[in-house]
Write a protein that holds these residues in place. Sequence first.
Motif, PDB file in Angstrom:
ATOM      1  N   PRO A  97       1.335  29.610 -48.415  1.00  0.00           N
ATOM      2  CA  PRO A  97       1.021  29.441 -47.055  1.00  0.00           C
ATOM      3  C   PRO A  97      -0.147  28.032 -46.427  1.00  0.00           C
ATOM      4  CG  PRO A  97       0.571  31.205 -46.473  1.00  0.00           C
ATOM      5  CD  PRO A  97       0.184  31.376 -48.453  1.00  0.00           C
ATOM      6  N   MET A  98       0.448  27.453 -45.562  1.00  0.00           N
ATOM      7  CA  MET A  98       0.486  26.405 -45.093  1.00  0.00           C
ATOM      8  C   MET A  98      -0.207  26.836 -43.616  1.00  0.00           C
ATOM      9  SD  MET A  98       1.800  23.487 -47.016  1.00  0.00           S
ATOM     10  CE  MET A  98       0.881  21.828 -46.307  1.00  0.00           C
ATOM     11  N   THR A  99       0.036  28.158 -42.911  1.00  0.00           N
ATOM     12  CA  THR A  99      -0.837  28.506 -41.580  1.00  0.00           C
ATOM     13  C   THR A  99      -0.924  29.767 -41.707  1.00  0.00           C
ATOM     14  OG1 THR A  99       1.604  29.477 -41.429  1.00  0.00           O
ATOM     15  CG2 THR A  99       1.883  27.247 -40.451  1.00  0.00           C
ATOM     16  N   MET A 100      -2.225  29.976 -41.330  1.00  0.00           N
ATOM     17  CA  MET A 100      -2.407  31.682 -40.530  1.00  0.00           C
ATOM     18  C   MET A 100      -1.709  33.028 -40.351  1.00  0.00           C
ATOM     19  SD  MET A 100      -5.068  31.355 -42.027  1.00  0.00           S
ATOM     20  CE  MET A 100      -6.713  33.055 -42.088  1.00  0.00           C
ATOM     21  N   SER A 101      -0.072  32.557 -40.635  1.00  0.00           N
ATOM     22  CA  SER A 101       1.232  33.303 -40.042  1.00  0.00           C
ATOM     23  C   SER A 101       1.038  34.104 -41.367  1.00  0.00           C
ATOM     24  CB  SER A 101       2.088  32.962 -39.593  1.00  0.00           C
ATOM     25  OG  SER A 101       1.805  32.347 -38.659  1.00  0.00           O
ATOM     26  N   PRO A 102       1.353  35.784 -41.405  1.00  0.00           N
ATOM     27  CA  PRO A 102       2.135  36.611 -42.436  1.00  0.00           C
ATOM     28  C   PRO A 102       3.182  36.225 -42.957  1.00  0.00           C
ATOM     29  CG  PRO A 102       1.543  38.026 -40.423  1.00  0.00           C
ATOM     30  CD  PRO A 102       1.037  36.654 -40.252  1.00  0.00           C
ATOM     31  N   PHE A 103       3.563  36.455 -44.184  1.00  0.00           N
ATOM     32  CA  PHE A 103       4.949  36.394 -44.806  1.00  0.00           C
ATOM     33  C   PHE A 103       5.231  37.657 -45.656  1.00  0.00           C
ATOM     34  CE2 PHE A 103       2.536  34.808 -47.813  1.00  0.00           C
ATOM     35  CZ  PHE A 103       2.864  34.462 -49.290  1.00  0.00           C
TER      36      PHE A 103
END
Length: 165
Positions: A87-93
Motif C-alpha cells: 500500500p502507498m498509504t497507511m490505510s488498512p485493506f
Amino acid sequence: MTRILTPRPLTAAAFAPFGELLDAAGQPDRIINAGLCGRFHDRARLDFGAETGGRAGISIFDAVPRALPYEFALVERHPEGSQAFLPMTMSPFLVIVAPDEGGAPGRPAAFLTAPGQGINLHRGTWHGVLTPLHAPGLFAVVDRIGETTNLEEFTYDSPWTVMEP
C-alpha cells in the motif's frame, strides 16, 4: 444463499499458507547507511516464472475503495508467479484468500491488514480482488510480467459476505 466471513487481523502465522506478511515489525535484521537505516531483510519469496519467460515488474494499481460488509463471489490466482501488494498509504485493506482444493478454491478466509502492512501472495494462491477500504486505493504491485497467460478466475456458486469484525 449468502455465506458469512469475519475478517481477522493479518498475522504472519495465519497468512503463512498463502504467502508472506510484509511489515517492519520488531527490530531490523541489519542496520545500514552509516547507522541511519534499519533493513528488514528478505521478507518475501518472489517467484516470477523464469521457466516460462517471466520477469519481475512493478506496477501501480489504483483500486476503488469498498466498505464492510463486502460481498464477493469472484476469486483469482496467478499460476506462473507471486504477487506482492504494497500500500502507498497507511490505510488498512481487506485480504481474501482461499486454499486450493483440487484446482478450485476452497472456503475463503478474510484478513484485515494493519496500517503499513503489505502482502506477498505465493504463486497459485487463490485470492480476492484488491480491496482497499479507504481512498485513495493506491498500491505498488510487484508481480510477473510475461507473454503467457497468468490469470485464472473462479466464481463461487453463491456469494460470500465479509462482515465487520
